[in-house]
Enzyme design. Sequence first.
Site, PDB file in Angstrom:
ATOM      1  N   SER A  85      16.449  78.319 -34.986  1.00  2.00           N
ATOM      2  CA  SER A  85      16.278  79.515 -35.813  1.00  2.00           C
ATOM      3  C   SER A  85      14.809  79.746 -36.155  1.00  2.00           C
ATOM      4  O   SER A  85      13.994  79.960 -35.270  1.00  2.00           O
ATOM      5  CB  SER A  85      17.147  79.383 -37.072  1.00  2.00           C
ATOM      6  OG  SER A  85      17.179  80.580 -37.794  1.00  2.00           O
ATOM      7  N   HIS A 124      25.748  81.486 -36.478  1.00  2.00           N
ATOM      8  CA  HIS A 124      24.387  80.984 -36.619  1.00  2.00           C
ATOM      9  C   HIS A 124      24.334  79.534 -37.092  1.00  2.00           C
ATOM     10  O   HIS A 124      23.313  78.874 -36.924  1.00  2.00           O
ATOM     11  CB  HIS A 124      23.609  81.877 -37.603  1.00  2.00           C
ATOM     12  CG  HIS A 124      22.127  81.681 -37.555  1.00  2.00           C
ATOM     13  ND1 HIS A 124      21.362  82.019 -36.453  1.00  2.00           N
ATOM     14  CD2 HIS A 124      21.255  81.182 -38.461  1.00  2.00           C
ATOM     15  CE1 HIS A 124      20.098  81.749 -36.692  1.00  2.00           C
ATOM     16  NE2 HIS A 124      20.004  81.227 -37.898  1.00  2.00           N
ATOM     17  N   ASP A 128      26.920  85.394 -33.593  1.00  2.00           N
ATOM     18  CA  ASP A 128      25.873  85.162 -34.588  1.00  2.00           C
ATOM     19  C   ASP A 128      25.599  86.464 -35.331  1.00  2.00           C
ATOM     20  O   ASP A 128      25.130  87.442 -34.746  1.00  2.00           O
ATOM     21  CB  ASP A 128      24.592  84.673 -33.885  1.00  2.00           C
ATOM     22  CG  ASP A 128      23.570  84.093 -34.847  1.00  2.00           C
ATOM     23  OD1 ASP A 128      23.488  84.596 -35.989  1.00  2.00           O
ATOM     24  OD2 ASP A 128      22.847  83.167 -34.463  1.00  2.00           O
TER      25      ASP A 128
END
Length: 399
Positions: free
Chosen positions: A149, A243, A214
């Site tokens: 991320s 996610h 996601d």
Amino acid sequence: MGTSTSSMAAKFAFYPPNPPSYNIIVDEATGRMRISDVHQRDNVDMDVLKLTTKRGNEIVAMYFKNASASLTLLYSHGNAADLGLMFHIFSELSLHLNVNLMGYDYSGYGHSSGKASEQDTYADIEAAYKCLEETYGVKEEDIILYGQSVGSGPTLELAIRFHQLRAVVLHSPILSGLRVMYPVKRTFWFDIYKNIDKIPLISCPVLVIHGTEDDVVDISHGKQLWELCKEKYEPLWLKGGNHCNLELYPEYLRHLRKFISAIEKLPRLRNVSEQKTTDEAVVAESSSSGNNTIEQVIILDKSRPSTDLREKEKGRPSIGQRSEKSRLSTDSSGSSREKSRSSIDKRDKSRKSVDRSGKARNSVDQQEKARNSFDRLGNMVRSVGLCNVDCLKQTAAEA
């Protein structure tokens, strides 16, 4: 206005757990630091360190040693996580992937001093990298960078500076900070983590992992970054993954094992120009020995699709074809060389024209501007910031 926008983006991009999920204690018997509030297995060999960055912050890092490992993973975790939340994931990855692993907390995260910013995270990963080299004797060509991320930002920043890294893994990566919230078509100066501009510069193999569902960082981010890679590795698009929960899928660990196994068989990168021939040599050797793992997953220049959309649209031939045609043209006659120069001039003009047209797109669509309210920005970024906490607790509990 620009300065305030940049400061606001930097402020909202980071959301460290408060309070930290762990504490640091000193073992009276050994004098070594360790972290509390986690259950550590007896067979786990792990160091806790404090590293000083070039920006003057002191960050906390953990180094998991695997006696049989030949490669080392340098892991940059996601937002709203710290070493306490990541401890069990790090421990399991080191064990099951048969790698050494270093994880670190960004400035302002966990018990690291300072305050998180884009530039500080770059200094943080650099300090962790130097520790691997200077303290543990790990060589650049034996390091795999792993960015999750927000961690994809410092990961790619370091990757463009070191050209002999073994590989890069991008886990739910972002194209850039601003692109997480708005589908802008160009890079603005105040944006952070401009991964979309850096990924084409990476010369080592890149693995991209992203969940199809996601709702924080859309899978289009991962797919576009993969398309822009020079050295593509078979990506992992986890169906139904969001996610925060990709580690819970059996395919996640299987694919990483497959990737590590393939990377271990690759020769160490010496320079970019030699990589094509070494890749082909490895595949030939793999085929002759009956092991077709690399043959299945490493995408060579001959089969790699163009990552340039303009090349796709025009059907431009591959690099090898262009160079061959150039040699034939050069051998034919002096007049051919003049035509070649003229062709090059035209291509230069074409590139300049494209560049000028890109610069001309100097504003965002009015509809996007209308959505750019403070409340929407704050809510969306806070949702990004909080994305990792619950899923990491669940993963840690199951581990």
